[in-house]
Design a protein around this motif. Sequence first.
Motif, PDB file in Angstrom:
ATOM      1  N   VAL A  17       0.836  -1.201   0.000  1.00 41.30           N
ATOM      2  CA  VAL A  17       0.000   0.000   0.000  1.00 41.30           C
ATOM      3  C   VAL A  17       0.874   1.255   0.000  1.00 41.30           C
ATOM      4  CG1 VAL A  17      -1.580   1.390   1.404  1.00 41.30           C
ATOM      5  CG2 VAL A  17      -2.053  -1.031   1.031  1.00 41.30           C
ATOM      6  N   ALA A  18       1.974   1.226   0.780  1.00 40.70           N
ATOM      7  CA  ALA A  18       2.905   2.355   0.777  1.00 40.70           C
ATOM      8  C   ALA A  18       3.522   2.551  -0.604  1.00 40.70           C
ATOM      9  CB  ALA A  18       3.995   2.126   1.823  1.00 40.70           C
ATOM     10  N   ILE A  19       3.908   1.439  -1.246  1.00 42.06           N
ATOM     11  CA  ILE A  19       4.443   1.516  -2.607  1.00 42.06           C
ATOM     12  C   ILE A  19       3.386   2.065  -3.565  1.00 42.06           C
ATOM     13  CG2 ILE A  19       5.275   0.134  -4.552  1.00 42.06           C
ATOM     14  CD1 ILE A  19       6.585  -1.733  -2.518  1.00 42.06           C
ATOM     15  N   ALA A  20       2.146   1.631  -3.380  1.00 38.62           N
ATOM     16  CA  ALA A  20       1.053   2.099  -4.236  1.00 38.62           C
ATOM     17  C   ALA A  20       0.860   3.609  -4.120  1.00 38.62           C
ATOM     18  CB  ALA A  20      -0.246   1.380  -3.857  1.00 38.62           C
ATOM     19  N   LEU A  21       0.951   4.139  -2.900  1.00 41.74           N
ATOM     20  CA  LEU A  21       0.772   5.576  -2.696  1.00 41.74           C
ATOM     21  C   LEU A  21       1.895   6.364  -3.360  1.00 41.74           C
ATOM     22  CD1 LEU A  21      -0.404   5.670   1.034  1.00 41.74           C
ATOM     23  CD2 LEU A  21      -1.796   5.904  -1.032  1.00 41.74           C
ATOM     24  N   VAL A  22       3.132   5.891  -3.206  1.00 40.52           N
ATOM     25  CA  VAL A  22       4.271   6.582  -3.821  1.00 40.52           C
ATOM     26  C   VAL A  22       4.153   6.538  -5.344  1.00 40.52           C
ATOM     27  CG1 VAL A  22       6.774   6.533  -4.136  1.00 40.52           C
ATOM     28  CG2 VAL A  22       5.795   6.165  -1.861  1.00 40.52           C
ATOM     29  N   ALA A  23       3.800   5.368  -5.888  1.00 30.40           N
ATOM     30  CA  ALA A  23       3.651   5.232  -7.336  1.00 30.40           C
ATOM     31  C   ALA A  23       2.527   6.123  -7.860  1.00 30.40           C
ATOM     32  CB  ALA A  23       3.374   3.772  -7.696  1.00 30.40           C
ATOM     33  N   ALA A  24       1.425   6.196  -7.118  1.00 29.72           N
ATOM     34  CA  ALA A  24       0.307   7.040  -7.541  1.00 29.72           C
ATOM     35  C   ALA A  24       0.689   8.513  -7.526  1.00 29.72           C
ATOM     36  CB  ALA A  24      -0.900   6.787  -6.634  1.00 29.72           C
ATOM     37  N   LEU A  25       1.425   8.935  -6.510  1.00 34.29           N
ATOM     38  CA  LEU A  25       1.885  10.326  -6.444  1.00 34.29           C
ATOM     39  C   LEU A  25       2.788  10.652  -7.635  1.00 34.29           C
ATOM     40  CD1 LEU A  25       2.615  10.704  -2.623  1.00 34.29           C
ATOM     41  CD2 LEU A  25       0.949  12.029  -3.934  1.00 34.29           C
ATOM     42  N   ALA A  26       3.718   9.758  -7.939  1.00 28.85           N
ATOM     43  CA  ALA A  26       4.627   9.982  -9.062  1.00 28.85           C
ATOM     44  C   ALA A  26       3.865  10.031 -10.378  1.00 28.85           C
ATOM     45  CB  ALA A  26       5.684   8.883  -9.102  1.00 28.85           C
ATOM     46  N   MET A  27       2.891   9.153 -10.543  1.00 32.95           N
ATOM     47  CA  MET A  27       2.087   9.136 -11.762  1.00 32.95           C
ATOM     48  C   MET A  27       1.277  10.418 -11.904  1.00 32.95           C
ATOM     49  SD  MET A  27       1.001   7.660 -14.527  1.00 32.95           S
ATOM     50  CE  MET A  27       1.506   5.944 -14.433  1.00 32.95           C
ATOM     51  N   ALA A  28       0.710  10.911 -10.796  1.00 36.81           N
ATOM     52  CA  ALA A  28      -0.095  12.128 -10.839  1.00 36.81           C
ATOM     53  C   ALA A  28       0.743  13.327 -11.262  1.00 36.81           C
ATOM     54  CB  ALA A  28      -0.737  12.382  -9.467  1.00 36.81           C
ATOM     55  N   VAL A  29       1.949  13.445 -10.739  1.00 39.84           N
ATOM     56  CA  VAL A  29       2.826  14.559 -11.100  1.00 39.84           C
ATOM     57  C   VAL A  29       3.239  14.456 -12.568  1.00 39.84           C
ATOM     58  CG1 VAL A  29       5.081  15.602 -10.674  1.00 39.84           C
ATOM     59  CG2 VAL A  29       3.650  14.908  -8.751  1.00 39.84           C
ATOM     60  N   LEU A  79      -4.591   1.604  -7.038  1.00 36.87           N
ATOM     61  CA  LEU A  79      -5.536   0.532  -6.701  1.00 36.87           C
ATOM     62  C   LEU A  79      -5.033  -0.829  -7.173  1.00 36.87           C
ATOM     63  CD1 LEU A  79      -8.957   2.254  -7.525  1.00 36.87           C
ATOM     64  CD2 LEU A  79      -8.069   1.688  -5.265  1.00 36.87           C
ATOM     65  N   ALA A  80      -4.366  -0.861  -8.339  1.00 38.43           N
ATOM     66  CA  ALA A  80      -3.849  -2.122  -8.861  1.00 38.43           C
ATOM     67  C   ALA A  80      -2.798  -2.705  -7.929  1.00 38.43           C
ATOM     68  CB  ALA A  80      -3.272  -1.906 -10.260  1.00 38.43           C
ATOM     69  N   ILE A  81      -1.858  -1.877  -7.494  1.00 41.31           N
ATOM     70  CA  ILE A  81      -0.805  -2.362  -6.595  1.00 41.31           C
ATOM     71  C   ILE A  81      -1.399  -2.754  -5.246  1.00 41.31           C
ATOM     72  CG2 ILE A  81       1.342  -1.746  -5.422  1.00 41.31           C
ATOM     73  CD1 ILE A  81       1.946   0.139  -7.745  1.00 41.31           C
ATOM     74  N   SER A  82      -2.360  -1.984  -4.764  1.00 40.78           N
ATOM     75  CA  SER A  82      -3.015  -2.315  -3.489  1.00 40.78           C
ATOM     76  C   SER A  82      -3.740  -3.656  -3.570  1.00 40.78           C
ATOM     77  CB  SER A  82      -3.997  -1.213  -3.106  1.00 40.78           C
ATOM     78  OG  SER A  82      -3.331   0.005  -2.860  1.00 40.78           O
ATOM     79  N   SER A  83      -4.321  -3.950  -4.742  1.00 38.67           N
ATOM     80  CA  SER A  83      -5.005  -5.238  -4.913  1.00 38.67           C
ATOM     81  C   SER A  83      -4.029  -6.401  -4.795  1.00 38.67           C
ATOM     82  CB  SER A  83      -5.698  -5.282  -6.281  1.00 38.67           C
ATOM     83  OG  SER A  83      -6.742  -4.337  -6.352  1.00 38.67           O
ATOM     84  N   LEU A  84      -2.805  -6.208  -5.286  1.00 36.45           N
ATOM     85  CA  LEU A  84      -1.787  -7.245  -5.136  1.00 36.45           C
ATOM     86  C   LEU A  84      -1.407  -7.413  -3.662  1.00 36.45           C
ATOM     87  CD1 LEU A  84       0.524  -6.461  -8.194  1.00 36.45           C
ATOM     88  CD2 LEU A  84      -1.270  -8.203  -7.996  1.00 36.45           C
ATOM     89  N   GLY A  85      -1.391  -6.312  -2.921  1.00 36.84           N
ATOM     90  CA  GLY A  85      -1.151  -6.395  -1.486  1.00 36.84           C
ATOM     91  C   GLY A  85      -2.247  -7.155  -0.774  1.00 36.84           C
ATOM     92  N   ALA A  86      -3.497  -6.896  -1.176  1.00 33.81           N
ATOM     93  CA  ALA A  86      -4.620  -7.628  -0.589  1.00 33.81           C
ATOM     94  C   ALA A  86      -4.519  -9.117  -0.905  1.00 33.81           C
ATOM     95  CB  ALA A  86      -5.933  -7.055  -1.118  1.00 33.81           C
ATOM     96  N   PHE A  87      -4.057  -9.440  -2.104  1.00 31.28           N
ATOM     97  CA  PHE A  87      -3.879 -10.843  -2.492  1.00 31.28           C
ATOM     98  C   PHE A  87      -2.856 -11.532  -1.604  1.00 31.28           C
ATOM     99  CE2 PHE A  87      -1.767 -13.882  -5.554  1.00 31.28           C
ATOM    100  CZ  PHE A  87      -2.749 -14.844  -5.448  1.00 31.28           C
ATOM    101  N   ALA A  88      -1.747 -10.852  -1.356  1.00 37.48           N
ATOM    102  CA  ALA A  88      -0.707 -11.428  -0.504  1.00 37.48           C
ATOM    103  C   ALA A  88      -1.197 -11.634   0.917  1.00 37.48           C
ATOM    104  CB  ALA A  88       0.524 -10.521  -0.511  1.00 37.48           C
ATOM    105  N   ALA A  89      -2.035 -10.712   1.402  1.00 30.48           N
ATOM    106  CA  ALA A  89      -2.500 -10.772   2.784  1.00 30.48           C
ATOM    107  C   ALA A  89      -3.713 -11.672   2.977  1.00 30.48           C
ATOM    108  CB  ALA A  89      -2.829  -9.367   3.270  1.00 30.48           C
TER     109      ALA A  89
END
Length: 258
Positions: A20-32, A128-138
């Motif tokens: 989820v932390a990786i997802a937030l960083v990736a989303a921020l970078a994509m938005a910029v 959301l895509a990266i977070s879904s992979l996190g949910a899968f792992a958990a």
Amino acid sequence: MHPRLFQFGHIAIPTYGVLVAIALVAALAMAVHTARRLALDPNKIWNLSLIGIFTALLGSRLILVLVHLSDFLAHPFWMLGLVTIRSRGIVYGGILLAICACIGYILSVGLPLRRTLDCLAPAVALGLAISSLGAFAAGSDYGTPTDKPWGIIYKHGLAALWSGTPLGVRLHPVQPYEALTLFLLLALLLLWLSRQRHDGDVAGTFLFAYGVALYFLDFYRGDRSFVFQGAISLTQILAAALMLAGAALWIRRKPSAL
């Protein structure tokens, strides 16, 4: 799967939290990055993204406290720091607060609403895509039982403890279904950004397509919550709202200046 990424003594680092932390960083970078492509101020988009993220996180925690006030008064630090929010109603409440805060910021700094939503759509899809992979792992948001050969069987006790995942049962890997859908949608959105002719096209496409996917994927979730009349769930109501919002962005569109 692997709900625990690392273990340091008595401290466990959850895989879901790291992703989820990786997802937030990736989303921020994509938005910029997308802001520059759409001739928007990257600093304002960065601030907007941070406002949305922190409002969603803190808003969900605030709603959790208000809903379970007696538990909070008895165990304040546990409620604020350690407990996992499993109620989708509480999570959706935090997201609603974030949307209100973001719209307020957009209007206050004079960002064009539709183009700003276009800018944020790929970032949200990636996060959301990266977070879904996190949910899968958990094991969170686990699927319904299936006899399909691609079904997943969770065996780790922490999956049951942290997410209530049934162990030893073959389940639909609904989280990868969602992640794959979002990655494909992300590719479509990025392609559309270079060809769009109207502000709001990209955001409208994301909201409508993700709403459709979310609606049908919910039938494969084993932890559907707030099911009304034994048929439609709270998540599917949200999905219908996303589809309506996406359709609304396709109406009365103005030609893009790009």
